[in-house]
Design a protein around this motif. Structure first.
Motif, PDB file in Angstrom:
ATOM      1  N   VAL A 159      10.035   1.824  -5.959  1.00 38.10           N
ATOM      2  CA  VAL A 159       9.395   0.547  -5.637  1.00 38.10           C
ATOM      3  C   VAL A 159       9.767   0.103  -4.230  1.00 38.10           C
ATOM      4  O   VAL A 159       8.917  -0.352  -3.449  1.00 38.10           O
ATOM      5  CB  VAL A 159       9.782  -0.523  -6.681  1.00 38.10           C
ATOM      6  N   TYR A 166      -2.104  -4.238  -4.245  1.00 35.61           N
ATOM      7  CA  TYR A 166      -0.897  -3.726  -4.904  1.00 35.61           C
ATOM      8  C   TYR A 166       0.031  -4.776  -5.512  1.00 35.61           C
ATOM      9  O   TYR A 166       0.887  -4.430  -6.319  1.00 35.61           O
ATOM     10  CB  TYR A 166      -0.089  -2.878  -3.903  1.00 35.61           C
ATOM     11  N   SER A 167      -0.077  -6.044  -5.126  1.00 33.58           N
ATOM     12  CA  SER A 167       0.868  -7.028  -5.642  1.00 33.58           C
ATOM     13  C   SER A 167       0.689  -7.217  -7.148  1.00 33.58           C
ATOM     14  O   SER A 167      -0.437  -7.270  -7.658  1.00 33.58           O
ATOM     15  CB  SER A 167       0.703  -8.374  -4.949  1.00 33.58           C
ATOM     16  N   GLU A 168       1.807  -7.343  -7.860  1.00 33.60           N
ATOM     17  CA  GLU A 168       1.788  -7.542  -9.310  1.00 33.60           C
ATOM     18  C   GLU A 168       2.011  -9.004  -9.685  1.00 33.60           C
ATOM     19  O   GLU A 168       2.369  -9.313 -10.819  1.00 33.60           O
ATOM     20  CB  GLU A 168       2.829  -6.639  -9.973  1.00 33.60           C
ATOM     21  N   ARG A 204       6.365  -6.233  -6.576  1.00 34.83           N
ATOM     22  CA  ARG A 204       6.300  -4.993  -7.343  1.00 34.83           C
ATOM     23  C   ARG A 204       7.395  -5.018  -8.397  1.00 34.83           C
ATOM     24  O   ARG A 204       8.532  -5.434  -8.132  1.00 34.83           O
ATOM     25  CB  ARG A 204       6.481  -3.772  -6.438  1.00 34.83           C
TER      26      ARG A 204
END
Length: 443
Positions: A185, A210-212, A278
């Motif tokens: 990560v 891509y951000s969670e 992440r």
């Protein structure tokens, strides 16, 4: 939805129909589609209406518009972090109820990311409404004399039935994420930083991809102006030390995962920034290892090798209960108590506790905690008080809360009634014959 104008054409479940503005409250439109979505949600949740749903549903939306308008005037805020956490808790609860993420996606006919996006504004508006309501009644009080008067005036067979309540202790352990997964990560976040600084792409684009953090990801990672106290302490420490909008922060670990942050602006004691979150994946092998350890702890507890309270204090990872000898706290606007109705417990814990006798320790089980992380849990039923008719000697606090809630509802009703008179309202002719809960909608 609110951005659509009258006459906009929508496609829903392969059926075309013309959307239209059917109410206006202040400068906020209510669309026919808003009403239909609310109707479907109510049907799914089994909501029973006290009047004609065709009238009560748009009225309910209109009342919410009044609270949202006042919340904006009073500068009441809900942070993206709070929205993200609330949405994740809702999704995790659904997953537990339906059995798996895949089943939830099949039932909703949406991916998890689409479900998160669809819940964002709904959760935000609901929370803003709740905070505005709480602010309006924060000064409402009742005295012991008020409670006794209510108790004496109500016939004994009309006194409220107090639901079964329980007191629960827990010990939790979070499966450890392998260092390889953490490094993976971190390497991805370093790669994002290099791509932005080399001019290959923008921070906002990478955040969307891509951000969670579902709340901010669709906004390019952007969070609204927020104070230090509303952020995770580690995140806040790094974010508030940023001074150059062209620079990207070092990697920072919070209770939600790992972040990189980019400053947008500072305004007084608030900051506006973008971030990419992440979350390292917990492998099944780590969960199984932790569950094996929990099995050993349960065996020792049942053999009385050490008391549950000691295990909660020295073994548990749960910071919210560790200093309280494992005892869970039920925090609400009415205060803090150790007593829970079953419906107020996390679903996974309630399901287990319902099978226990007082003093019994459960087998270990897994759940998703309030921070969205997989955790392994042991529960003990400390106490159970069965359902009974309220008694002022034993249930004074419950009775006090009932009287207080009645006074709050009275204040809120009077506020809504006055707000309607002071707000511009326009509705389609077909609604003007409705038997509304509140007076004054029809002009």
């Amino acid at each position: 939805m609110a951005g659509l104008t009258a006459g906009a054409e929508l496609k829903k479940d392969s059926i075309n129909y013309i959307d239209e503005v059917v109410w206006v409250v202040g400068d906020e439109p209510i669309l026919r589609s808003d009403i239909e979505v609310a109707r479907m949600q109510a049907e799914q949740e089994g909501v029973k209406w006290s009047g004609d749903p065709d009238c009560r549903i748009p009225e309910q939306i209109a009342v919410q518009k009044l609270f949202l308008n006042q919340a904006a005037l009073d500068s009441i805020e809900v942070t993206e972090a709070e929205i993200s956490q609330g949405v994740d808790q809702q999704i995790n609860a659904w997953i537990q109820m339906i059995g798996s993420q895949e089943k939830l996606e099949e039932y909703r006919k949406q991916s998890i990311s689409q479900i998160r996006a669809s819940l964002h504004d709904e959760f935000k508006n609901r929370e803003l409404t709740n905070r505005m309501r709480r602010k309006l009644v924060e000064d409402v009080k009742v005295t012991p004399a008020d409670v006794r008067r209510y108790f004496n005036d109500v016939p004994q067979d009309s006194l409220p039935v107090i639901p079964t309540t329980v007191e629960v202790q827990i010990i939790t352990l979070e499966p450890r994420v392998p260092i390889e997964e953490i490094n993976k990560v971190k390497d991805e976040l370093r790669d994002y930083t290099e791509r932005v600084q080399s001019g290959q792409t923008s921070f906002a684009t990478l955040a969307r991809l891509y951000s969670e953090d579902p709340g901010s990801a669709r906004q390019g990672g952007e969070m609204d102006y927020i104070g230090r106290g509303m952020l995770d302490p580690a995140f806040a420490q790094v974010a508030f030390n940023l001074t150059d909008p062209k620079k990207i922060s070092k990697i920072v670990e919070s209770e939600f995962g790992f972040h990189i942050i980019q400053l947008i602006d500072k305004r007084g004691d608030k900051i506006k920034c973008r971030h990419i979150l992440r979350k390292p994946t917990v492998p099944q092998s780590a969960i199984e290892k932790t569950m094996a350890r929990m099995d050993s702890i349960v065996t020792e507890l049942r053999q009385n090798k050490f008391p549950f309270e000691e295990g909660a204090t020295y073994i548990s990872d749960d910071k919210d209960t560790r200093n309280n000898r494992g005892l869970m706290s039920n925090v609400s606007e009415d205060g803090r108590t150790s007593r829970f109705e079953m419906k107020d417990l996390p679903t996974e814990i309630a399901r287990v506790v319902d099978t226990l006798q007082v003093g019994q320790v459960s087998d270990p089980f897994t759940m998703i905690n309030s921070r969205g992380k997989t955790t392994c849990v042991i529960a003990k039923l400390k106490n159970r008080t069965d359902s009974h008719r309220a008694k002022i000697t034993e249930d004074f606090q419950v009775m006090s809360n009932i009287v207080l809630e009645k006074e709050r509802q009275k204040v809120l009703r009077e506020w809504v009634q006055k707000k309607i008179k002071d707000t511009y309202v326009r509705m389609d002719e077909k609604y003007k014959g409705c038997d509304f809960e509140y007076d004054g909608w029809v002009r």
